[in-house]
Design a protein around this motif. Structure first.
Motif, PDB file in Angstrom:
ATOM      1  N   LYS A  54      -0.231  -3.268   8.378  1.00 24.47           N
ATOM      2  CA  LYS A  54       0.946  -2.424   8.560  1.00 24.47           C
ATOM      3  C   LYS A  54       1.334  -1.721   7.260  1.00 24.47           C
ATOM      4  CE  LYS A  54       2.395  -3.167  12.842  1.00 24.47           C
ATOM      5  NZ  LYS A  54       2.678  -2.112  13.788  1.00 24.47           N
ATOM      6  N   LEU A  55       1.280  -2.446   6.143  1.00 25.02           N
ATOM      7  CA  LEU A  55       1.652  -1.864   4.862  1.00 25.02           C
ATOM      8  C   LEU A  55       0.666  -0.788   4.412  1.00 25.02           C
ATOM      9  CD1 LEU A  55       2.889  -4.967   2.832  1.00 25.02           C
ATOM     10  CD2 LEU A  55       4.257  -3.269   4.059  1.00 25.02           C
ATOM     11  N   THR A  59       3.339   5.224   3.382  1.00 29.76           N
ATOM     12  CA  THR A  59       3.035   6.189   2.323  1.00 29.76           C
ATOM     13  C   THR A  59       3.981   6.115   1.131  1.00 29.76           C
ATOM     14  OG1 THR A  59       4.357   7.849   3.492  1.00 29.76           O
ATOM     15  CG2 THR A  59       1.988   7.816   3.940  1.00 29.76           C
ATOM     16  N   THR A  60       5.111   5.429   1.270  1.00 26.43           N
ATOM     17  CA  THR A  60       6.065   5.338   0.172  1.00 26.43           C
ATOM     18  C   THR A  60       6.479   3.878  -0.032  1.00 26.43           C
ATOM     19  OG1 THR A  60       8.015   5.602   1.586  1.00 26.43           O
ATOM     20  CG2 THR A  60       6.995   7.631   0.724  1.00 26.43           C
ATOM     21  N   SER A  65       8.751  -1.350   2.027  1.00 24.84           N
ATOM     22  CA  SER A  65       9.848  -2.323   2.042  1.00 24.84           C
ATOM     23  C   SER A  65      10.452  -2.436   3.430  1.00 24.84           C
ATOM     24  CB  SER A  65      10.939  -1.909   1.056  1.00 24.84           C
ATOM     25  OG  SER A  65      10.448  -1.909  -0.239  1.00 24.84           O
ATOM     26  N   TYR A  66      10.660  -1.295   4.065  1.00 28.10           N
ATOM     27  CA  TYR A  66      11.242  -1.288   5.407  1.00 28.10           C
ATOM     28  C   TYR A  66      10.320  -1.993   6.401  1.00 28.10           C
ATOM     29  CZ  TYR A  66      13.142   0.315   9.815  1.00 28.10           C
ATOM     30  OH  TYR A  66      13.649   0.359  11.086  1.00 28.10           O
ATOM     31  N   MET A  67       9.015  -1.737   6.303  1.00 29.94           N
ATOM     32  CA  MET A  67       8.062  -2.354   7.218  1.00 29.94           C
ATOM     33  C   MET A  67       8.033  -3.871   7.021  1.00 29.94           C
ATOM     34  SD  MET A  67       5.964  -2.090   9.691  1.00 29.94           S
ATOM     35  CE  MET A  67       5.860  -0.329   9.792  1.00 29.94           C
TER      36      MET A  67
END
Length: 102
Positions: A54-55, A59-60, A65-67
């Motif tokens: 997933k990470l 792209t940022t 962090s959100y994922m």
């Protein structure tokens, strides 16, 4: 227990040596999984692989962090359901259907 470097060191690595930070992260993850109980290692490796997959699509740093937060939240929701409603968890089984042969 594996010790993390202090926050300032991690921040410096993130800004100036991101590849070294990635290597540190991999080594720490491997060490933590190897220290886990043998019954939990396979599941931890699966979760780690899923997280890495997933990470890799992010792209940022904010998206990463959100994922990670989202995946961790999903695991906490599942744990909460198992603790508070164990009957739903144990009754959740797949139904096996017979495939008609020729």
């Amino acid at each position: 227990m594996v010790e993390l470097p202090d926050f300032d060191s991690l921040k410096w690595l993130a800004q100036h040596a991101p590849q070294q930070l990635a290597t540190l992260q991999k080594n720490l993850n491997k060490a933590l999984i190897s220290e886990a109980h043998a019954n939990n290692r396979a599941q931890l490796e699966t979760i780690h692989h899923h997280l890495e997959f997933k990470l890799s699509r992010c792209t940022t740093p904010y998206a990463r962090s959100y994922m990670a937060l989202r995946l961790m939240n999903d695991k906490f929701i599942t744990l909460n359901q198992v603790i508070n409603q164990p009957d739903l968890y144990t009754e959740n089984r797949a139904k096996v259907l017979c495939y008609p042969g020729k």
